[in-house]
Design a protein around this motif. Structure first.
Motif, PDB file in Angstrom:
ATOM      1  N   GLY A  69      38.918   5.696  27.143  1.00 29.63           N
ATOM      2  CA  GLY A  69      37.532   6.065  26.856  1.00 29.63           C
ATOM      3  C   GLY A  69      36.611   5.810  28.034  1.00 29.63           C
ATOM      4  O   GLY A  69      35.738   6.638  28.359  1.00 29.63           O
ATOM      5  N   ILE A  70      36.786   4.676  28.686  1.00 32.15           N
ATOM      6  CA  ILE A  70      35.972   4.367  29.871  1.00 32.15           C
ATOM      7  C   ILE A  70      36.259   5.373  30.979  1.00 32.15           C
ATOM      8  O   ILE A  70      35.341   5.870  31.644  1.00 32.15           O
ATOM      9  CB  ILE A  70      36.249   2.933  30.355  1.00 32.15           C
ATOM     10  N   GLU A  88      37.215   8.430  30.706  1.00 29.45           N
ATOM     11  CA  GLU A  88      36.600   9.718  30.376  1.00 29.45           C
ATOM     12  C   GLU A  88      35.096   9.700  30.637  1.00 29.45           C
ATOM     13  O   GLU A  88      34.527  10.679  31.129  1.00 29.45           O
ATOM     14  CB  GLU A  88      36.889  10.061  28.920  1.00 29.45           C
ATOM     15  N   SER A  89      34.442   8.574  30.330  1.00 27.76           N
ATOM     16  CA  SER A  89      32.999   8.488  30.567  1.00 27.76           C
ATOM     17  C   SER A  89      32.686   8.442  32.055  1.00 27.76           C
ATOM     18  O   SER A  89      31.695   9.026  32.516  1.00 27.76           O
ATOM     19  CB  SER A  89      32.416   7.258  29.863  1.00 27.76           C
ATOM     20  N   ILE A  90      33.547   7.786  32.816  1.00 30.71           N
ATOM     21  CA  ILE A  90      33.352   7.706  34.255  1.00 30.71           C
ATOM     22  C   ILE A  90      33.537   9.079  34.901  1.00 30.71           C
ATOM     23  O   ILE A  90      32.836   9.445  35.854  1.00 30.71           O
ATOM     24  CB  ILE A  90      34.333   6.689  34.871  1.00 30.71           C
ATOM     25  N   ALA A  91      34.491   9.868  34.379  1.00 33.62           N
ATOM     26  CA  ALA A  91      34.816  11.163  34.980  1.00 33.62           C
ATOM     27  C   ALA A  91      33.648  12.127  34.956  1.00 33.62           C
ATOM     28  O   ALA A  91      33.629  13.110  35.719  1.00 33.62           O
ATOM     29  CB  ALA A  91      36.021  11.768  34.265  1.00 33.62           C
ATOM     30  N   ILE A  92      32.654  11.851  34.121  1.00 30.02           N
ATOM     31  CA  ILE A  92      31.466  12.714  34.068  1.00 30.02           C
ATOM     32  C   ILE A  92      30.776  12.775  35.419  1.00 30.02           C
ATOM     33  O   ILE A  92      30.146  13.771  35.784  1.00 30.02           O
ATOM     34  CB  ILE A  92      30.493  12.212  32.974  1.00 30.02           C
ATOM     35  N   HIS A  93      30.892  11.692  36.222  1.00 26.68           N
ATOM     36  CA  HIS A  93      30.281  11.671  37.553  1.00 26.68           C
ATOM     37  C   HIS A  93      30.911  12.704  38.486  1.00 26.68           C
ATOM     38  O   HIS A  93      30.293  13.103  39.476  1.00 26.68           O
ATOM     39  CB  HIS A  93      30.445  10.282  38.190  1.00 26.68           C
ATOM     40  N   GLY A  94      32.146  13.116  38.211  1.00 24.48           N
ATOM     41  CA  GLY A  94      32.864  13.993  39.126  1.00 24.48           C
ATOM     42  C   GLY A  94      33.639  13.184  40.152  1.00 24.48           C
ATOM     43  O   GLY A  94      33.612  11.958  40.156  1.00 24.48           O
ATOM     44  N   TRP A  95      34.346  13.867  41.039  1.00 26.52           N
ATOM     45  CA  TRP A  95      35.197  13.221  42.020  1.00 26.52           C
ATOM     46  C   TRP A  95      34.802  13.650  43.420  1.00 26.52           C
ATOM     47  O   TRP A  95      34.296  14.753  43.611  1.00 26.52           O
ATOM     48  CB  TRP A  95      36.674  13.564  41.755  1.00 26.52           C
TER      49      TRP A  95
END
Length: 361
Positions: free
Chosen positions: A175-176, A178-185
């Motif tokens: 879950g963490i 997935e929430s972090i991935a919102i920032h992009g890479w």
């Protein structure tokens, strides 16, 4: 001119930045004007013992990729209480005890147990004047999450971030993530309360995130995750003003390889980076970052010194973080910025000592 001021250079410590603190201390010992100041080197071992060390700058120099550490030589240094005379008590291995009068302490400590307000609190309890920022500013700036919140509240643009606690990560890694991935890479994962790029990783894809988080949690129970900010890395050095108005240096710029970042090895062991002082900026850009630096310094209640790190984006400057005890070796960005502004390394050391002696906390 006879020596009238005794300066205790306090270095080493329990943090992962122990070795860099030693290198910095050696640079300061070498630069101090010995006609004006007597130096008493007090090294804190990695176990936390306070020891009296030789006044030999060469012993703390960076030798290739070899980093010095504080040895336990059997001495023990005790600090006074505020009700006692301002002097250190030194217990020697043979059982003898001596005392050393102290005029001011120069704490050259990076990271936890030094840059975070803990040593500053100890020195205030002891009633000893010291160089640099006080308890609140030190603690506030050390915590990247809290610092960003305070700077944002003061009206400064800050780089976006997410904060993750160890217990949150352990309870719900997916879950963490997935929430972090919102920032992009790519993402940059950092311990919230460490410096010198210790425990910092660049993450280019989801499969690399777990290892980066685990590494950061080795250094802290709180981690900051930031997306890459497209812009130039520009920094400004701030020095407390004698009239209370912060002084700012000409800015410097970090230029790194396109696919790299300014990690520990690049900072201290050599890499593909370049430190440009002064940074090639327009007059308006130079004025803008110097204003940002002064405002950030005042926002955290700074005193003594700080380095304010920014990104220059297409939309202007964004503050990344504030360092209250920045890298201070002779080849670090902070003294190099002041050298470009007209203040040499020895002059800068002397000015910080005198600011500390005059400080009202």
């Amino acid at each position: 001119m006879t020596s009238t001021t005794t300066v205790v250079v306090l270095f080493g410590g329990r943090s992962s930045e122990h070795e860099i603190s030693c290198v910095t201390a050696g640079g300061i010992m070498d630069a101090v004007d010995r006609t004006a100041y007597d130096v008493v080197p007090v090294g804190i071992t990695k176990d936390g013992d306070f020891t009296l060390q030789p006044d030999d700058p060469s012993a703390w120099a960076l030798d290739g990729q070899h980093l010095p550490v504080v040895p336990d030589n059997g001495t023990r240094v005790r600090f006074p209480s505020a009700a006692e005379p301002p002097e250190l008590t030194v217990e020697h291995p043979d059982g003898s005890v001596t005392t050393v009068a102290v005029d001011i302490v120069f704490p050259i400590l990076h990271g936890p147990f030094g840059e975070d307000g803990t040593i500053q609190g100890m020195l205030e309890i002891a009633g000893l004047p010291y160089v640099g920022d006080g308890v609140l500013a030190s603690a506030l700036a050390m915590d990247k999450h809290v610092a960003k919140a305070v700077l944002e509240h003061a009206g400064l643009r800050v780089a976006p971030w997410s904060t993750v606690l160890r217990r949150e990560w352990d309870a719900d890694r997916l879950g963490i993530a997935e929430s972090i991935a919102i920032h992009g890479w790519p993402l940059f994962v950092k311990p919230a309360r460490a410096g010198s790029s210790m425990g910092v990783s660049r993450v280019d894809e989801p499969s690399e995130l777990g290892a980066a988080m685990d590494l950061a949690f080795e250094h802290d129970s709180k981690v900051i995750v930031e997306p890459r900010v497209l812009g130039r890395e520009v920094e400004v050095a701030v020095l407390e003003g004698r009239d209370g108005v912060p002084r700012t240096s000409l800015p410097g710029e970090i230029v790194v390889a396109e696919d790299g970042f300014y990690d520990f090895a690049a900072k201290y062991l050599g890499g593909d980076e370049q430190l440009l002082c002064p940074a090639p900026l327009t007059e308006d850009e130079t004025d803008a970052i110097r204003s940002f630096g002064a405002r950030a310094f005042e926002a955290i209640g700074g005193s003594g010194l700080a380095r304010v790190d920014c990104f220059l984006t297409d939309d202007g400057f964004v503050v990344n973080e504030v360092n209250t005890m920045p890298g201070f070796t002779p080849f670090s960005m902070y003294p190099r910025c002041w050298a470009a502004t007209g203040m040499s390394y020895p002059e800068l050391v002397a000015e910080l000592i005198e600011l500390g002696r005059a400080a009202i906390r």
